[in-house]
Design a protein around this motif. Structure first.
Motif, mmCIF file in Angstrom:
data_model
loop_
_atom_site.group_PDB
_atom_site.id
_atom_site.type_symbol
_atom_site.label_atom_id
_atom_site.label_comp_id
_atom_site.label_asym_id
_atom_site.label_seq_id
_atom_site.Cartn_x
_atom_site.Cartn_y
_atom_site.Cartn_z
ATOM 1 N N LEU A 64 8.024 -8.965 -11.155
ATOM 2 C CA LEU A 64 8.136 -9.630 -9.855
ATOM 3 C C LEU A 64 6.925 -10.519 -9.576
ATOM 4 C CD1 LEU A 64 9.666 -6.784 -7.662
ATOM 5 C CD2 LEU A 64 10.802 -8.801 -8.588
ATOM 6 N N LEU A 65 5.750 -10.088 -10.025
ATOM 7 C CA LEU A 65 4.568 -10.937 -9.833
ATOM 8 C C LEU A 65 4.679 -12.211 -10.658
ATOM 9 C CD1 LEU A 65 1.448 -8.604 -9.667
ATOM 10 C CD2 LEU A 65 2.810 -9.556 -7.837
ATOM 11 N N PHE A 66 5.139 -12.087 -11.902
ATOM 12 C CA PHE A 66 5.319 -13.281 -12.737
ATOM 13 C C PHE A 66 6.318 -14.232 -12.087
ATOM 14 C CE2 PHE A 66 4.179 -10.703 -16.752
ATOM 15 C CZ PHE A 66 2.855 -11.076 -16.644
ATOM 16 N N LYS A 67 7.415 -13.673 -11.607
ATOM 17 C CA LYS A 67 8.450 -14.506 -11.005
ATOM 18 C C LYS A 67 7.943 -15.198 -9.748
ATOM 19 C CE LYS A 67 13.213 -14.439 -9.378
ATOM 20 N NZ LYS A 67 13.494 -15.694 -10.090
ATOM 21 N N SER A 68 7.203 -14.477 -8.927
ATOM 22 C CA SER A 68 6.682 -15.056 -7.684
ATOM 23 C C SER A 68 5.611 -16.103 -7.973
ATOM 24 C CB SER A 68 6.111 -13.946 -6.796
ATOM 25 O OG SER A 68 7.107 -13.003 -6.475
ATOM 26 N N ALA A 69 4.745 -15.811 -8.951
ATOM 27 C CA ALA A 69 3.727 -16.799 -9.334
ATOM 28 C C ALA A 69 4.386 -18.055 -9.886
ATOM 29 C CB ALA A 69 2.787 -16.182 -10.370
ATOM 30 N N PHE A 70 5.426 -17.857 -10.690
ATOM 31 C CA PHE A 70 6.197 -18.971 -11.248
ATOM 32 C C PHE A 70 6.765 -19.835 -10.116
ATOM 33 C CE2 PHE A 70 10.100 -20.787 -13.083
ATOM 34 C CZ PHE A 70 9.621 -21.308 -14.277
ATOM 35 N N ALA A 71 7.278 -19.174 -9.063
ATOM 36 C CA ALA A 71 7.860 -19.905 -7.935
ATOM 37 C C ALA A 71 6.808 -20.720 -7.194
ATOM 38 C CB ALA A 71 8.536 -18.917 -6.980
ATOM 39 N N LEU A 72 5.638 -20.142 -6.993
ATOM 40 C CA LEU A 72 4.605 -20.851 -6.230
ATOM 41 C C LEU A 72 4.037 -22.033 -7.016
ATOM 42 C CD1 LEU A 72 2.834 -17.812 -4.583
ATOM 43 C CD2 LEU A 72 4.155 -19.593 -3.441
ATOM 44 N N LEU A 81 -4.262 -24.707 -6.345
ATOM 45 C CA LEU A 81 -4.820 -24.383 -5.023
ATOM 46 C C LEU A 81 -3.721 -24.173 -3.993
ATOM 47 C CD1 LEU A 81 -7.230 -24.033 -3.144
ATOM 48 C CD2 LEU A 81 -7.245 -26.530 -2.807
ATOM 49 N N SER A 82 -2.689 -25.019 -4.016
ATOM 50 C CA SER A 82 -1.590 -24.861 -3.049
ATOM 51 C C SER A 82 -0.865 -23.531 -3.277
ATOM 52 C CB SER A 82 -0.606 -26.029 -3.165
ATOM 53 O OG SER A 82 0.069 -26.011 -4.408
ATOM 54 N N ALA A 83 -0.683 -23.131 -4.542
ATOM 55 C CA ALA A 83 -0.018 -21.858 -4.838
ATOM 56 C C ALA A 83 -0.825 -20.689 -4.281
ATOM 57 C CB ALA A 83 0.173 -21.701 -6.341
ATOM 58 N N ILE A 84 -2.139 -20.757 -4.405
ATOM 59 C CA ILE A 84 -2.998 -19.682 -3.885
ATOM 60 C C ILE A 84 -2.918 -19.609 -2.365
ATOM 61 C CG2 ILE A 84 -5.402 -18.950 -3.616
ATOM 62 C CD1 ILE A 84 -5.894 -20.068 -6.443
ATOM 63 N N LEU A 85 -2.936 -20.751 -1.703
ATOM 64 C CA LEU A 85 -2.875 -20.769 -0.238
ATOM 65 C C LEU A 85 -1.546 -20.213 0.265
ATOM 66 C CD1 LEU A 85 -4.550 -24.234 0.535
ATOM 67 C CD2 LEU A 85 -5.533 -21.947 0.826
ATOM 68 N N PHE A 86 -0.469 -20.581 -0.401
ATOM 69 C CA PHE A 86 0.838 -20.037 -0.001
ATOM 70 C C PHE A 86 0.900 -18.520 -0.244
ATOM 71 C CE2 PHE A 86 2.547 -24.462 -0.328
ATOM 72 C CZ PHE A 86 3.066 -24.528 0.953
ATOM 73 N N ILE A 91 -1.740 -1.955 2.462
ATOM 74 C CA ILE A 91 -2.697 -1.977 1.345
ATOM 75 C C ILE A 91 -1.997 -2.409 0.058
ATOM 76 C CG2 ILE A 91 -4.249 -0.573 -0.058
ATOM 77 C CD1 ILE A 91 -4.850 1.095 2.403
ATOM 78 N N ALA A 92 -0.775 -1.902 -0.156
ATOM 79 C CA ALA A 92 -0.015 -2.302 -1.347
ATOM 80 C C ALA A 92 0.309 -3.793 -1.313
ATOM 81 C CB ALA A 92 1.269 -1.481 -1.446
ATOM 82 N N ILE A 93 0.579 -4.325 -0.126
ATOM 83 C CA ILE A 93 0.860 -5.759 0.006
ATOM 84 C C ILE A 93 -0.377 -6.575 -0.342
ATOM 85 C CG2 ILE A 93 1.406 -7.581 1.674
ATOM 86 C CD1 ILE A 93 3.231 -5.545 3.080
ATOM 87 N N LEU A 94 -1.542 -6.164 0.162
ATOM 88 C CA LEU A 94 -2.787 -6.887 -0.135
ATOM 89 C C LEU A 94 -3.101 -6.824 -1.633
ATOM 90 C CD1 LEU A 94 -4.962 -5.717 2.899
ATOM 91 C CD2 LEU A 94 -4.137 -8.047 2.468
ATOM 92 N N PHE A 95 -2.891 -5.658 -2.240
ATOM 93 C CA PHE A 95 -3.131 -5.502 -3.673
ATOM 94 C C PHE A 95 -2.205 -6.406 -4.479
ATOM 95 C CE2 PHE A 95 -1.910 -3.138 -7.590
ATOM 96 C CZ PHE A 95 -3.118 -3.253 -8.268
ATOM 97 N N THR A 96 -0.943 -6.478 -4.083
ATOM 98 C CA THR A 96 0.038 -7.313 -4.781
ATOM 99 C C THR A 96 -0.300 -8.791 -4.633
ATOM 100 O OG1 THR A 96 1.779 -5.655 -4.494
ATOM 101 C CG2 THR A 96 2.481 -7.923 -4.893
ATOM 102 N N GLY A 97 -0.625 -9.206 -3.405
ATOM 103 C CA GLY A 97 -0.975 -10.609 -3.180
ATOM 104 C C GLY A 97 -2.205 -11.017 -3.967
ATOM 105 N N GLY A 98 -3.220 -10.161 -4.005
ATOM 106 C CA GLY A 98 -4.431 -10.476 -4.762
ATOM 107 C C GLY A 98 -4.165 -10.589 -6.252
ATOM 108 N N SER A 99 -3.333 -9.682 -6.774
ATOM 109 C CA SER A 99 -2.993 -9.732 -8.199
ATOM 110 C C SER A 99 -2.233 -11.005 -8.541
ATOM 111 C CB SER A 99 -2.151 -8.506 -8.579
ATOM 112 O OG SER A 99 -2.847 -7.311 -8.296
ATOM 113 N N VAL A 130 -4.497 -13.883 -9.165
ATOM 114 C CA VAL A 130 -5.111 -13.820 -10.497
ATOM 115 C C VAL A 130 -4.170 -14.409 -11.547
ATOM 116 C CG1 VAL A 130 -5.942 -12.264 -12.306
ATOM 117 C CG2 VAL A 130 -6.545 -11.842 -9.906
ATOM 118 N N PHE A 131 -2.872 -14.049 -11.499
ATOM 119 C CA PHE A 131 -1.911 -14.576 -12.471
ATOM 120 C C PHE A 131 -1.783 -16.097 -12.355
ATOM 121 C CE2 PHE A 131 0.202 -10.210 -12.318
ATOM 122 C CZ PHE A 131 -0.438 -9.793 -13.469
#
Length: 718
Positions: free
Chosen positions: A100-108, A125-130, A331-339, A342-343
């Motif tokens: 799911l992280l790969f897919k979401s990063a791919f989308a951004l 930079l835009s992907a990180i801000l979103f 906390i899980a949401i913040l951890f997921t967003g931060g990870s 990184v991707f």
């Protein structure tokens, strides 16, 4: 079972499920992935999307069944853990989270690519801000995030529909169905191997269906809304993908398409008509941005439920299971967003697609295996509202398909998948193993082969049944309405009370002589023996002053119930393991005897779960002891939204029923008058029963029917 304050609220309905599933698949699958897939297989990209949609069906069916049986946060992780054990659960949880992280990063990243067509910006930079924006939005609640998801997907769906209609018109005007490819170029540019890689990449898009099951704990009426929402979204997505990609290849050609990360916008720019191509291109860019935003939003929302669920089970840091003030796993949401940030920083877009596709295939294969294990474990509390057809052949096909496509994906995705599996096993062995004291349903299969089973899983699944509640067609209210009631005032022993209850049940259990000879007789003596033997197996639950003796009997047609109130209280007698009678220490004031057909264990367990939910309410015993009559005792057990009681008075709206026969009264469909209390007695009504002033009527039925009755008869006459 987790504490009440650590549960998520059921805020998502059918349209939320549909929107989350659609949003999880549309963005990358429609707006950017076609270019990458086309580079692998050429014009056959259309076939790759069609095959991907059909090949994912076995896994979708398996997910739908498991989600209706086990609607818990973490979705596929939870299913793998409870079926194959916590080590496989660790692998599945981490693997699904990565997917799911790969897919979401791919989308951004794709969102940035489309925005860059009109705005000069840095894509990374835009992907990180979103990512930061959607992480914050998810912390503020699933209902609000679900509404945002609906808002984000409606506009892209409208624009995509316009794209499909206009695009097909343009393609047909240019000569019809043939794809633009040089005459020397084959349909399968890289042969069957290239097509297999392409289908594997497409799975990254269809893998979005796992997002919604990770949130199944937050879905209202999951047995209906999850399977229906998944099937509708899959059908919609297959049509949109196949037709949309066909239009892109037909207008751009396979070579032009494989070199263009924004193929939908480029194809739209070629549309003729009153609106300029540049304007249509702008609309497509806006639709892509909205769709990518919906994928990122749904991705963070669902991916965060994996670490939350794993933390609940002590597989990772338990702080990740914390539910914040907005009833979200903050906390899980913040951890997921931060990870995810990184991707975005370290991976290029093609590798993101391949790694995500490989992991989606791997977890889909495990899900099919998990369903087989759950079915073959024969756990009676495994009670899905949807059952996959063609079992087990469909699941076997799903596992073979996943295995074959992973092999075709190439060395890097295979090595990465193996690396995550090995890392997950190491993490489990050195961190989680000492903290976890459970096994999966697979040990129930071993138990059938003479080995061990994990008893706590049965209890956990019974708890899930209690959370799910009754099904719409379960006749619980009717069984309560026709139950015999014994309101004991004088001194009596448990044996005397038990014989009275079983005699009443015996009279009401129609069963043939052949069935009696073949199975358990329904004579009072044999029922007493059945209830007493059940106590040895733990079948007589005793809680908060209420005993729930229950049996399943072969050959009876429908459930029956007997209710006993004894204000003085008594200590029930049960048999111990040596079949010696002894008294239970806890005093009981209510005994509820339930007998059900042996052929329907799921319904029997749902009835027990419903009874347990009612009697565990804090004020139940006080209301039980203070109830004035038999009718009020029964009403205590009925579902709050499925019954309505009213007394007939001439000055009130209910007065219009006085003097009428029941068959003359207008009653909404799916409702009926179940009980009438008159002059100290409960009457079982028929169509020929004439109503009198002072009668107390109890209506039961579907929620909407009861609401109509309340609106019609609860007030005063105008």
């Amino acid at each position: 079972m987790e504490k009440q304050e650590n549960r998520l609220q059921k805020n998502l309905n059918l349209f939320h499920v549909y929107a989350i599933s659609i949003g999880a698949m549309f963005s990358s699958g429609f707006f950017i992935l076609p270019a990458i897939v086309s580079s692998e297989t050429g014009p056959a990209v259309v076939l790759a999307y069609l095959l991907g949609g059909f090949l994912v069906i076995p896994s979708v069916f398996s997910l739908a069944e498991l989600s209706t049986a086990l609607p818990k946060a973490g979705g596929s992780y939870y299913y793998l853990d409870r079926s194959l054990g916590p080590m496989v659960g660790t692998i599945g949880g981490i693997g699904n989270w990565f997917t799911l992280l790969f897919k979401s990063a791919f989308a951004l990243v794709g969102m940035g690519a489309y925005l860059s067509l009109f705005v000069n910006l840095n894509i990374t930079l835009s992907a990180i801000l979103f990512t930061v924006f959607f992480t914050i939005a998810n912390i503020f609640g699933a209902r609000q995030t679900g509404r945002l998801q609906v808002a984000l997907i409606i506009f892209p769906m409208i624009i995509i529909a316009l794209f499909l209609v206009t695009g097909l018109t343009e393609v047909f005007s240019r000569g019809g169905f043939l794809l633009q490819a040089p005459s020397s170029a084959p349909f399968l540019t890289n042969g069957m191997d290239g097509l297999a890689v392409a289908v594997g990449l497409v799975f990254l898009s269809y893998g979005g269906l796992k997002k919604v099951v990770s949130m199944s704990e937050e879905v209202s009426n999951p047995e209906r809304n999850i399977p229906l929402g998944m099937m509708l979204s899959l059908l919609t997505t297959i049509i949109v993908f196949v037709v949309g990609v066909y239009i892109m290849v037909a207008l751009l050609g396979p070579e032009g398409m494989s070199e263009d990360l924004t193929p939908a916008a480029s194809a739209a720019a070629l549309f003729p008509g009153g609106v300029s191509g540049q304007t249509i291109k702008l609309l497509i860019v806006l639709a892509a941005v909205f769709a990518f935003a919906s994928t990122a939003n749904a991705g963070i929302m669902s991916a965060s439920r994996f670490p939350m669920a794993m933390a609940r089970d002590q597989l990772i840091w338990n702080k990740l299971s914390y539910i914040g003030r907005f009833n979200t796993p903050s906390i899980a949401i913040l951890f997921t967003g931060g990870s995810m940030i990184v991707f975005i920083l370290v991976l290029d877009i093609e590798n993101v697609a391949k790694l995500g596709g490989a992991f989606a295939l791997f977890t889909f294969g495990l899900i099919n295996l998990a369903l087989i294990v759950m079915r073959e474990s024969k756990i009676e509390s495994y009670d899905p509202g949807f059952r996959t057809p063609l079992y087990p052949w469909m699941q076997i096909a799903g596992m073979l398909i996943s295995s074959w496509l992973i092999i075709q994906m190439g060395l890097l995705p295979i090595l990465f998948t193996v690396g995550v599996i090995v890392s997950s096993i190491i993490w489990y062995v050195y961190y989680a193993k000492e903290r976890v004291y459970r096994d999966g349903a697979i040990y129930h299969i071993f138990e059938r082969l003479g080995r061990r089973r994990y008893e706590e899983l049965d209890k956990e699944m019974l708890g899930i049944m209690k959370e799910k509640g009754l099904r719409e067609n379960d006749p619980f209210d009717q069984v309560v309405a026709r139950a015999r009631v014994f309101d004991m005032e004088s001194e009596c022993r448990f044996e005397q009370l038990l014989k009275s209850a079983t005699s009443s049940l015996s009279e009401r259990l129609p069963i043939s002589a052949d069935d009696i000879a073949e199975r358990l007789p329904t004579s009072p003596d044999m029922l007493v023996k059945g209830f007493m033997e059940g106590s040895v197996m733990g079948a007589t639950a005793i809680t908060r002053g209420v005993a729930l003796p229950h049996l399943r009997i072969y050959g009876i047609k429908h459930p029956e119930m007997v209710l006993v109130r004894y204000r003085k209280g008594l200590h029930p007698e049960v048999w111990d393991d040596w079949y010696t009678t002894h008294e239970v220490k806890q005093k009981c004031y209510a005994l509820i005897f339930l007998v059900s057909p042996d052929e329907n264990p799921g319904q029997h367990l749902r009835f027990l779960s419903q009874l347990a939910s009612r009697v565990e309410e804090p004020d139940f015993m006080k209301q039980w002891l203070n109830a004035e009559n038999e009718q009020e005792l029964k009403e205590l057990l009925l579902q709050d939204d499925r019954f309505f009681a009213i007394q007939l008075e001439r000055k009130k709206a209910s007065g219009v029923m006085i003097g009428k026969l029941i068959k003359e009264i207008e009653i909404p469909e799916k409702s009926l008058i179940a009980m009438i209390y008159r002059n100290g007695h409960v009457i079982v009504p028929t169509g020929a029963t004439r109503l009198k002033e002072g009668d107390r009527l109890t209506f039961i039925g579907a929620g909407e029917s009861v609401a109509q009755l309340y609106k019609r008869y609860s007030g005063y006459r105008s």
